[in-house]
Scaffold this motif. Structure first.
Motif, PDB file in Angstrom:
ATOM      1  N   LEU A 583       0.892  -1.042  -0.020  1.00 56.62           N
ATOM      2  CA  LEU A 583       0.022  -0.011  -0.109  1.00 56.62           C
ATOM      3  C   LEU A 583       0.801   1.157  -0.070  1.00 56.62           C
ATOM      4  CD1 LEU A 583      -2.629   1.616   0.225  1.00 56.62           C
ATOM      5  CD2 LEU A 583      -2.488   1.016   2.606  1.00 56.62           C
ATOM      6  N   ILE A 584       1.053   1.928  -1.056  1.00 58.28           N
ATOM      7  CA  ILE A 584       1.689   2.999  -1.261  1.00 58.28           C
ATOM      8  C   ILE A 584       1.167   4.307  -1.419  1.00 58.28           C
ATOM      9  CG2 ILE A 584       3.441   3.993  -2.849  1.00 58.28           C
ATOM     10  CD1 ILE A 584       4.287   1.565  -3.863  1.00 58.28           C
ATOM     11  N   ALA A 585       1.579   5.409  -0.434  1.00 59.97           N
ATOM     12  CA  ALA A 585       1.008   6.510  -0.078  1.00 59.97           C
ATOM     13  C   ALA A 585       1.837   7.753  -0.068  1.00 59.97           C
ATOM     14  CB  ALA A 585      -0.281   6.436   0.765  1.00 59.97           C
ATOM     15  N   ALA A 586       1.346   8.921  -0.159  1.00 58.61           N
ATOM     16  CA  ALA A 586       2.148  10.134   0.126  1.00 58.61           C
ATOM     17  C   ALA A 586       2.429   9.741   1.501  1.00 58.61           C
ATOM     18  CB  ALA A 586       1.142  11.291  -0.158  1.00 58.61           C
ATOM     19  N   ASP A 587       3.730  10.541   2.123  1.00 59.65           N
ATOM     20  CA  ASP A 587       4.176  10.346   3.250  1.00 59.65           C
ATOM     21  C   ASP A 587       3.168  11.005   4.407  1.00 59.65           C
ATOM     22  OD1 ASP A 587       6.324   9.780   1.649  1.00 59.65           O
ATOM     23  OD2 ASP A 587       7.597  10.404   2.972  1.00 59.65           O
ATOM     24  N   ALA A 588       2.518  11.982   3.929  1.00 61.86           N
ATOM     25  CA  ALA A 588       1.681  12.597   4.905  1.00 61.86           C
ATOM     26  C   ALA A 588       0.531  11.840   5.116  1.00 61.86           C
ATOM     27  CB  ALA A 588       1.157  13.939   4.361  1.00 61.86           C
ATOM     28  N   ARG A 589       0.056  10.964   4.098  1.00 64.91           N
ATOM     29  CA  ARG A 589      -1.135   9.993   4.464  1.00 64.91           C
ATOM     30  C   ARG A 589      -1.075   8.823   4.996  1.00 64.91           C
ATOM     31  NH1 ARG A 589      -6.158  10.178   3.211  1.00 64.91           N
ATOM     32  NH2 ARG A 589      -6.404   8.445   1.933  1.00 64.91           N
ATOM     33  N   VAL A 590       0.552   8.425   5.387  1.00 68.87           N
ATOM     34  CA  VAL A 590       0.477   7.254   5.831  1.00 68.87           C
ATOM     35  C   VAL A 590       0.086   7.036   7.505  1.00 68.87           C
ATOM     36  CG1 VAL A 590       2.511   5.866   6.926  1.00 68.87           C
ATOM     37  CG2 VAL A 590       2.662   6.754   4.771  1.00 68.87           C
ATOM     38  N   PRO A 591       0.232   8.063   8.381  1.00 74.10           N
ATOM     39  CA  PRO A 591      -0.561   7.697   9.668  1.00 74.10           C
ATOM     40  C   PRO A 591      -2.079   7.437   9.701  1.00 74.10           C
ATOM     41  CG  PRO A 591       1.077   9.533   9.588  1.00 74.10           C
ATOM     42  CD  PRO A 591       0.806   9.311   8.123  1.00 74.10           C
ATOM     43  N   GLU A 592      -2.709   7.945   9.000  1.00 80.18           N
ATOM     44  CA  GLU A 592      -4.236   7.893   8.597  1.00 80.18           C
ATOM     45  C   GLU A 592      -4.379   6.335   8.105  1.00 80.18           C
ATOM     46  OE1 GLU A 592      -7.974   9.469   6.218  1.00 80.18           O
ATOM     47  OE2 GLU A 592      -6.293  10.789   6.258  1.00 80.18           O
ATOM     48  N   LEU A 593      -3.518   6.167   7.268  1.00 78.07           N
ATOM     49  CA  LEU A 593      -3.723   4.694   6.576  1.00 78.07           C
ATOM     50  C   LEU A 593      -3.345   3.697   7.658  1.00 78.07           C
ATOM     51  CD1 LEU A 593      -2.603   5.314   2.995  1.00 78.07           C
ATOM     52  CD2 LEU A 593      -5.120   4.917   3.634  1.00 78.07           C
ATOM     53  N   ALA A 594      -2.295   3.901   8.212  1.00 78.85           N
ATOM     54  CA  ALA A 594      -1.794   2.904   9.337  1.00 78.85           C
ATOM     55  C   ALA A 594      -2.931   2.770  10.494  1.00 78.85           C
ATOM     56  CB  ALA A 594      -0.497   3.371  10.054  1.00 78.85           C
ATOM     57  N   GLU A 595      -3.845   3.804  10.760  1.00 76.55           N
ATOM     58  CA  GLU A 595      -4.737   3.682  11.763  1.00 76.55           C
ATOM     59  C   GLU A 595      -5.883   2.799  11.305  1.00 76.55           C
ATOM     60  OE1 GLU A 595      -7.580   6.699  14.407  1.00 76.55           O
ATOM     61  OE2 GLU A 595      -5.962   7.747  13.410  1.00 76.55           O
ATOM     62  N   ALA A 596      -6.320   3.224   9.904  1.00 79.11           N
ATOM     63  CA  ALA A 596      -7.507   2.484   9.275  1.00 79.11           C
ATOM     64  C   ALA A 596      -7.266   1.009   9.402  1.00 79.11           C
ATOM     65  CB  ALA A 596      -7.657   3.213   8.040  1.00 79.11           C
ATOM     66  N   LEU A 597      -6.016   0.709   8.967  1.00 78.40           N
ATOM     67  CA  LEU A 597      -5.406  -0.701   8.887  1.00 78.40           C
ATOM     68  C   LEU A 597      -5.603  -1.291  10.010  1.00 78.40           C
ATOM     69  CD1 LEU A 597      -2.493  -0.679   6.429  1.00 78.40           C
ATOM     70  CD2 LEU A 597      -4.697  -1.641   5.786  1.00 78.40           C
ATOM     71  N   ALA A 598      -5.280  -0.908  11.129  1.00 78.47           N
ATOM     72  CA  ALA A 598      -5.295  -1.349  12.500  1.00 78.47           C
ATOM     73  C   ALA A 598      -6.524  -1.560  13.064  1.00 78.47           C
ATOM     74  CB  ALA A 598      -4.460  -0.295  13.453  1.00 78.47           C
ATOM     75  N   GLU A 599      -7.567  -0.524  12.668  1.00 75.80           N
ATOM     76  CA  GLU A 599      -8.978  -1.005  12.948  1.00 75.80           C
ATOM     77  C   GLU A 599      -9.580  -1.970  12.306  1.00 75.80           C
ATOM     78  OE1 GLU A 599     -10.726   3.172  12.498  1.00 75.80           O
ATOM     79  OE2 GLU A 599      -9.693   4.022  14.168  1.00 75.80           O
ATOM     80  N   SER A 600      -9.057  -2.137  10.958  1.00 73.37           N
ATOM     81  CA  SER A 600      -9.760  -3.224  10.528  1.00 73.37           C
ATOM     82  C   SER A 600      -9.175  -4.514  10.858  1.00 73.37           C
ATOM     83  CB  SER A 600      -9.500  -2.966   8.864  1.00 73.37           C
ATOM     84  OG  SER A 600      -8.159  -2.920   8.369  1.00 73.37           O
ATOM     85  N   GLY A 601      -8.071  -4.601  11.617  1.00 76.70           N
ATOM     86  CA  GLY A 601      -7.450  -5.939  12.028  1.00 76.70           C
ATOM     87  C   GLY A 601      -6.458  -6.594  10.840  1.00 76.70           C
ATOM     88  N   ILE A 602      -5.944  -5.775   9.824  1.00 74.12           N
ATOM     89  CA  ILE A 602      -5.178  -6.479   8.773  1.00 74.12           C
ATOM     90  C   ILE A 602      -3.775  -5.891   9.204  1.00 74.12           C
ATOM     91  CG2 ILE A 602      -4.506  -5.889   6.425  1.00 74.12           C
ATOM     92  CD1 ILE A 602      -7.103  -5.076   5.639  1.00 74.12           C
ATOM     93  N   PRO A 603      -2.767  -6.924   9.645  1.00 76.94           N
ATOM     94  CA  PRO A 603      -1.529  -6.649   9.896  1.00 76.94           C
ATOM     95  C   PRO A 603      -0.740  -6.263   8.785  1.00 76.94           C
ATOM     96  CG  PRO A 603      -1.976  -8.860   9.585  1.00 76.94           C
ATOM     97  CD  PRO A 603      -3.223  -8.361   9.605  1.00 76.94           C
TER      98      PRO A 603
END
Length: 679
Positions: A583-603
């Motif tokens: 999952l490649i994203a702009a550096d500034a978007r990484v924290p938000e995506l990390a939180e979304a992945l954690a909430e969804s239970g995807i390691p």
């Protein structure tokens, strides 16, 4: 139980089993060596023990890695350079040489001359090969084979299905070697000689990184003794990249190649600060080398007083004009500052010895050394040619406006000088907040004082992102050796990215290097590279677009989404396929995506962390995506990737990199409109 004569697959499996047994016997023979009676002292014993340990590691049998991947059946005996071959000889081509108890080869190293036709032979030029056989593997076991009868004109030319399958095979974990799939144009670069430098311009998926690593492996095979003395080095853009490629050479049996980033090479000081883009561009400009040289040699002052050496009851006087001649002669020789400073007391001592001889004495070398250590001579050297600390020199240049102005006159304009001057001068070298560009300047100054050690061969990957001063730093490490330079001008994502390979090679000190271009894409699917190539006219209009040779167009989709939950769902869909997902994203978007992945239970993992069967998703900031590959990629918000860079051209180049990391499929997700260059 004997193998049925009419079952070729069973015969090949039997040969694989026998080869593995032979390799195990080779390893056991080395493990059983007794060196207690052959070493004269403990130092020799330690050296020999280490060599044996490395040999044991090199003979490891990796169960999931095919021991051989091809077979050649020759029509006649190979040439004199492959003396093992007899008429009609059969060779199994693999990652390393394996022989039986009698010393007869069971597997031939892919780098041996007799193996070359496996990569180069064709219908038009069969190179005396009657049959080329490729093997298909599943977890290290032979499951299929495919034959090409190169000497049979009646057999139609066709694409190798096993070759395609190997290229497209899903991967989990670090980068693999490509010895089974090297193409003729790649093999030509891999086997190029040690004496010459080669620059490889290659678009995404053309295999330039693999070509560079396999060239190192080939050179170590062909020139092992020489490179064992001089050393080899692979330079990558960052630690994540180096971790990704670190298993390729060990899988080929090469364990001695060092790996580093440019920052590692110039690590004279601790990096604590960063530069604005304008300052970094000026500091990375090759003109700074001239400024540093001026500032360094400004410390040398012509003597105005004589040197008087007292020995016993005699006084020996070297007049100022003679000292001046000595100093000028050393300056004219243009040797390193430190070497000249070391030579100066010996030159003064020699002048004294000449006077002694004229007076009838017969001084020897011990007398000259004693005079060179005389306090009066030492004082003169300190005054005329003082020792200079490279970090202090750079710190003064960047802190003292007047000092910089004097030595940058006619080289840097006022705005450029202002850009690199520190607002608050540091108290000392240790307290200074050095940037990465500052460290390169210190490395340049260090080399002006004392010559940098040169290696036998250096591989420089992702070279398009280096500044001229960084090229000089790498070039210093291979002044007496050669280099393999790898990169793609379209993927240059730094403000100082090189505009042409000729310019880069000039800064590297390898102006005569051969420049090769790889345009056949093996890793990126057709639909993906075609989409990404829409950006080329805007980022590198002179480059030839990559043409994918993949028969499978791959999965490709551009999807408008409503938020991060949809991005996570796109990841979940791709994870249903075998292999790795990025999952490649702009550096500034990484924290938000990390939180979304954690909430969804995807390691998920970060770049450089090794994927496993249980964790196959990597969350990648766009700034770290270069050089990495994943079977499937979700590219989040292309517009944000572009906007995350200081200018649009650099942003579009960053986007081009991100779009071309997929091996099997790409899903582009966006909530805001795509950059117009893509539409």
């Amino acid at each position: 139980m004997s193998t049925p004569v009419d079952d070729p697959l069973a015969r090949e499996r039997s040969h694989l089993s026998s080869s593995r047994s032979a390799l195990r016997a080779m390893r056991e023979d080395v493990e059983a060596l007794d060196i207690s009676d052959v070493t004269a002292n403990w130092v020799n014993a330690e050296v020999l023990a280490r060599q044996i340990e490395e040999r044991i590691k090199a003979l490891a049998d990796l169960s999931d890695t095919p021991l051989f991947f091809g077979r050649l059946d020759y029509l006649h005996a190979p040439g004199a350079e492959a003396a093992e071959g007899a008429e009609g000889e059969r060779f199994y081509i693999g990652r390393r040489h394996v022989h039986d108890h009698d010393g007869d080869p069971m597997v031939i190293d892919w780098r041996a001359p007799v193996s070359q036709p496996f990569y180069r032979a064709s219908k038009n030029d069969p190179m005396d090969v009657a049959l080329r056989r490729r093997f298909g593997y599943t977890r290290g076991d032979i499951t299929a084979y495919e034959d090409e009868h190169l000497s049979d004109p009646a057999e139609a030319s066709r694409t190798s299905k096993l070759l395609q399958q190997e290229i497209e095979r899903p991967r989990v974990g670090p980068m693999r070697d490509i010895v089974a799939t090297i193409q003729p144009e790649q093999d030509e670069i891999v086997r190029s000689g040690l004496s010459g430098t080669v620059c490889v311009q290659g678009g995404p998926g053309t295999g330039k990184t693999a070509v560079g690593l396999h060239r190192v492996a080939y050179l170590l095979y062909a020139h092992r003794e020489r490179l064992a003395r001089t050393g080899t080095l692979v330079i990558g853009p960052n630690r994540s990249f180096l971790h990704y490629i670190e298993q390729v050479l060990p899988a080929l049996g090469e364990l001695t190649v060092q790996q580093a980033t440019v920052d590692d090479l110039v690590g004279h000081v601790e990096i604590k600060g960063t530069d604005e883009a304008t300052a970094a561009v000026v500091k990375g400009d090759a003109r700074l080398a001239r400024v540093l040289r001026r500032a360094l040699y400004a410390h040398v002052t012509l003597p105005t007083e004589p040197v008087v050496v007292v020995r016993g009851s005699r006084r020996w006087r070297v007049p100022a004009y003679e000292l001046e001649d000595i100093v000028r002669e050393l300056l004219d020789r243009d040797i390193r500052y430190g070497a000249a400073r070391d030579a100066l007391p010996q030159r003064i001592a020699h002048a004294v010895l000449v006077q002694m001889e004229r007076s009838g004495e017969a001084p020897d070398d011990r007398v000259q050394d004693a005079v060179a250590r005389n306090s009066a001579v030492k004082a003169a050297v300190k005054a005329v040619w003082p020792a200079v600390d490279p970090a202090k020199l750079v710190l003064r240049l960047l802190s003292d406006a007047e000092f910089l102005a004097v030595h940058a006159e006619g080289i840097l304009d006022e705005d450029e000088q202002k850009a690199i001057l520190r607002e608050k001068p540091a108290r000392s070298v240790k307290s200074a907040k050095w940037s990465a560009a500052d460290a390169v300047l210190i490395d340049e100054a260090t080399d002006l004082i004392q010559r940098t050690h040169s290696l036998g061969h250096v591989v420089l990957d992702e070279a398009q992102d280096l500044s001229p001063m960084q090229y000089r730093a790498v070039g210093r490490r291979c002044t007496t050796g050669s280099a393999t330079v790898l990169g793609d001008l379209a993927q240059g994502t730094t403000p100082w990215a090189t505009r042409s390979w000729q310019e880069a090679l000039t800064h590297l000190g390898k102006q005569d290097a051969l420049v090769e271009e790889l345009t056949a894409g093996f890793r990126v699917p057709t639909d993906v590279i075609t989409y990404a190539s829409r950006l080329l006219p805007h980022i590198a209009p002179g480059l030839t677009p990559v043409a994918s040779i993949r028969e499978n167009p791959g999965h490709f989709e551009v999807r408008q989404v409503s938020g991060t939950k949809d991005v996570v769902e796109a990841c979940r869909e791709l994870l249903r396929h075998e292999g790795s997902t990025g999952l490649i994203a702009a550096d500034a978007r990484v924290p938000e995506l990390a939180e979304a992945l954690a909430e969804s239970g995807i390691p998920y993992l970060g770049p450089g962390e090794e994927t496993t069967q249980d964790t196959r998703l990597t969350l990648v900031p766009a700034s770290l995506a270069k050089g990495l590959e994943y079977d499937y990629v979700v590219l989040d918000e292309p517009r944000a990737v572009v906007d995350g860079e200081p200018d649009e051209r650099t942003g579009l180049r960053r986007l081009y990199v991100a779009l071309t990391r997929a091996v099997s499929g790409l899903t582009v997700t966006h909530t805001v409109p795509l950059p117009p260059q893509l539409t």
